[in-house]
Design a protein around this motif. Sequence first.
Motif, PDB file in Angstrom:
ATOM      1  N   UNK A 147       0.824  -1.210   0.000  1.00 62.78           N
ATOM      2  CA  UNK A 147       0.000   0.000   0.000  1.00 62.78           C
ATOM      3  C   UNK A 147       0.857   1.259   0.000  1.00 62.78           C
ATOM      4  N   UNK A 148       2.059   1.188   0.574  1.00 61.53           N
ATOM      5  CA  UNK A 148       2.931   2.354   0.623  1.00 61.53           C
ATOM      6  C   UNK A 148       3.738   2.555  -0.659  1.00 61.53           C
ATOM      7  N   UNK A 149       3.698   1.596  -1.578  1.00 63.82           N
ATOM      8  CA  UNK A 149       4.519   1.683  -2.794  1.00 63.82           C
ATOM      9  C   UNK A 149       3.997   2.700  -3.798  1.00 63.82           C
ATOM     10  N   UNK A 150       2.774   3.178  -3.626  1.00 59.21           N
ATOM     11  CA  UNK A 150       2.226   4.164  -4.558  1.00 59.21           C
ATOM     12  C   UNK A 150       0.877   3.743  -5.084  1.00 59.21           C
ATOM     13  N   UNK A 151       0.295   4.624  -5.857  1.00 57.16           N
ATOM     14  CA  UNK A 151      -1.036   4.400  -6.418  1.00 57.16           C
ATOM     15  C   UNK A 151      -0.912   3.600  -7.716  1.00 57.16           C
TER      16      UNK A 151
ATOM     17  N   UNK B  48     -11.538   3.625 -10.899  1.00 56.80           N
ATOM     18  CA  UNK B  48     -10.701   2.429 -10.835  1.00 56.80           C
ATOM     19  C   UNK B  48     -10.352   2.085  -9.391  1.00 56.80           C
ATOM     20  N   UNK B  49     -10.082   3.098  -8.561  1.00 59.24           N
ATOM     21  CA  UNK B  49      -9.816   2.823  -7.149  1.00 59.24           C
ATOM     22  C   UNK B  49     -11.012   2.147  -6.492  1.00 59.24           C
ATOM     23  N   UNK B  50     -12.214   2.594  -6.869  1.00 62.36           N
ATOM     24  CA  UNK B  50     -13.416   1.978  -6.309  1.00 62.36           C
ATOM     25  C   UNK B  50     -13.544   0.528  -6.764  1.00 62.36           C
TER      26      UNK B  50
ATOM     27  N   UNK C  99     -10.514   2.385  -2.167  1.00 61.63           N
ATOM     28  CA  UNK C  99     -11.127   3.497  -1.463  1.00 61.63           C
ATOM     29  C   UNK C  99     -11.736   3.078  -0.119  1.00 61.63           C
ATOM     30  N   UNK C 100     -11.683   1.790   0.194  1.00 58.48           N
ATOM     31  CA  UNK C 100     -12.216   1.307   1.457  1.00 58.48           C
ATOM     32  C   UNK C 100     -11.208   1.555   2.579  1.00 58.48           C
ATOM     33  N   UNK C 101     -11.664   1.557   3.844  1.00 59.37           N
ATOM     34  CA  UNK C 101     -10.716   1.735   4.962  1.00 59.37           C
ATOM     35  C   UNK C 101      -9.610   0.683   4.924  1.00 59.37           C
ATOM     36  N   UNK C 102      -8.431   1.066   5.400  1.00 55.59           N
ATOM     37  CA  UNK C 102      -7.265   0.185   5.333  1.00 55.59           C
ATOM     38  C   UNK C 102      -7.475  -1.094   6.127  1.00 55.59           C
ATOM     39  N   UNK C 103      -8.152  -0.992   7.273  1.00 58.94           N
ATOM     40  CA  UNK C 103      -8.366  -2.177   8.100  1.00 58.94           C
ATOM     41  C   UNK C 103      -9.288  -3.163   7.394  1.00 58.94           C
ATOM     42  N   UNK C 104     -10.262  -2.660   6.625  1.00 62.19           N
ATOM     43  CA  UNK C 104     -11.150  -3.540   5.862  1.00 62.19           C
ATOM     44  C   UNK C 104     -10.371  -4.258   4.758  1.00 62.19           C
ATOM     45  N   UNK C 105      -9.510  -3.518   4.075  1.00 64.30           N
ATOM     46  CA  UNK C 105      -8.684  -4.141   3.047  1.00 64.30           C
ATOM     47  C   UNK C 105      -7.772  -5.208   3.652  1.00 64.30           C
ATOM     48  N   UNK C 106      -7.222  -4.935   4.840  1.00 68.24           N
ATOM     49  CA  UNK C 106      -6.320  -5.883   5.495  1.00 68.24           C
ATOM     50  C   UNK C 106      -7.049  -7.165   5.885  1.00 68.24           C
ATOM     51  N   UNK C 107      -8.244  -7.024   6.434  1.00 72.29           N
ATOM     52  CA  UNK C 107      -9.003  -8.202   6.841  1.00 72.29           C
ATOM     53  C   UNK C 107      -9.421  -9.025   5.622  1.00 72.29           C
TER      54      UNK C 107
END
Length: 319
Positions: free
Chosen positions: A44-48, A66-68, A73-81
Motif C-alpha cells: 500500500x505504501x509503494x504508490x497508487x 478504478x480505485x473503487x 477506497x475502502x478503509x485500510x483495516x477492511x482491506x487488510x481483513x
Amino acid sequence: MNTSTETRPKPRLRAGTVRRVGARVAALLASLLIALSMAFLLGRLSGDPTATILGPMAPEEQRVQLRHELGLDRPLIVQYLDYLKGVVTGDLGQSLQFYQPNTTMIMDRLPFTLQLVAGGMGLAILIGVPLGVLAARREGTWWDRAASTLALLGQSVPVFWFGMMLVVLFAVKLGWLPAGQSGTPRHLVLPALTMSVYPMAQIARLTRASMSEALAEPYIDSARARGIAPLRVVWRHAFKNAMMPILTIVVLQTGILLSGAVAVEYVYSWPGLGQLALQAIQFRDFPLVQAIVVFGALTFVLLNLLVDVIHSIVDPRVR
C-alpha cells in the motif's frame, strides 16, 4: 508394579512433546502473520497503481472509478481483513498487470525457480560438504586456510557481480554456454553456479566447524585405536554425528534461495518467481507482489517445520 512404574513417564513425555510442537507451530504462525502484514503495508505504501494502469494523463474521474473497482477506497483495516481472509481461503487475488489469477501465475513460474534452486543447492552440497570436511581433517594446514578463504569469498562476493563475470567469461569470451534465458540443461549451468556460491560458503564453514568438534570427541580416538580405516572414521562416525547442523543449514538455505532468487533470475533473464516479482514491483502490481510474498513466507514456515521433523528423526535426544 514394575510395569506400571515404567509406563508412568510416557504420558508426561507425550504431553511435553505436544507442548513443544504447539509452541513451535505458534511461533511460526506468528512469524507468518508478521510477514503477511509487512507485505500488505509495503504494497500500500509503494504508490497508487492506478497511475501505472491508466497512465499519468488519465483524468481524475477515471482514477477514482478504478480505485473503487479495486477496493482501494475502502478503509485500510477492511482491506487488510479481506486480504487475510483471501490468504486463509487460498484466494490470492488477480494480477493488475496480467489480468490472471495470481496463484496460476505463481504455479506457472514455480518450476523454473525450482530447477534453479535444485541445481544451485546440489552444487553447494557437492562442493561445500567435502570442502568443509577436508578443512576439518587438515585443521591448521594450508588446506584449511585455503578452504576458509574460499568460503569467505563466497559469502562476500555480490551475487549479481559474480553472475555477470561468469557471463562475460563463459558466454561472451569463450562462447561455451548461453548468456541467459532457459530451455536446455546448458542454460541452467551458469545460473545454478551463481546461485550456489553463497550457500556453498555457508555449508562449507558450518561443516568445518561441526566436523572439527566431532573429530575431537573421545569416541573418534577410540575408533582409530580399534584400527578402523580413516575415511570410515570420518564419514561413518564423525560426519554422522556432525550432520545435524548441516541438515539444518541446507534446508534453511533452500528456503532462502527459493524466495530470494531475484538477482540471479534478473542477471540471466530466467523466467522464474524472482523475475515475476520484479515485473510486479515495477508495475506496482501489489496483489501479485503480496501473493509472491505469501508463497515465500509459507514455504519458509513449512521448511522450518521440516527442520524440526528432521531433527526428531535423526537425533533421538530431540524426541
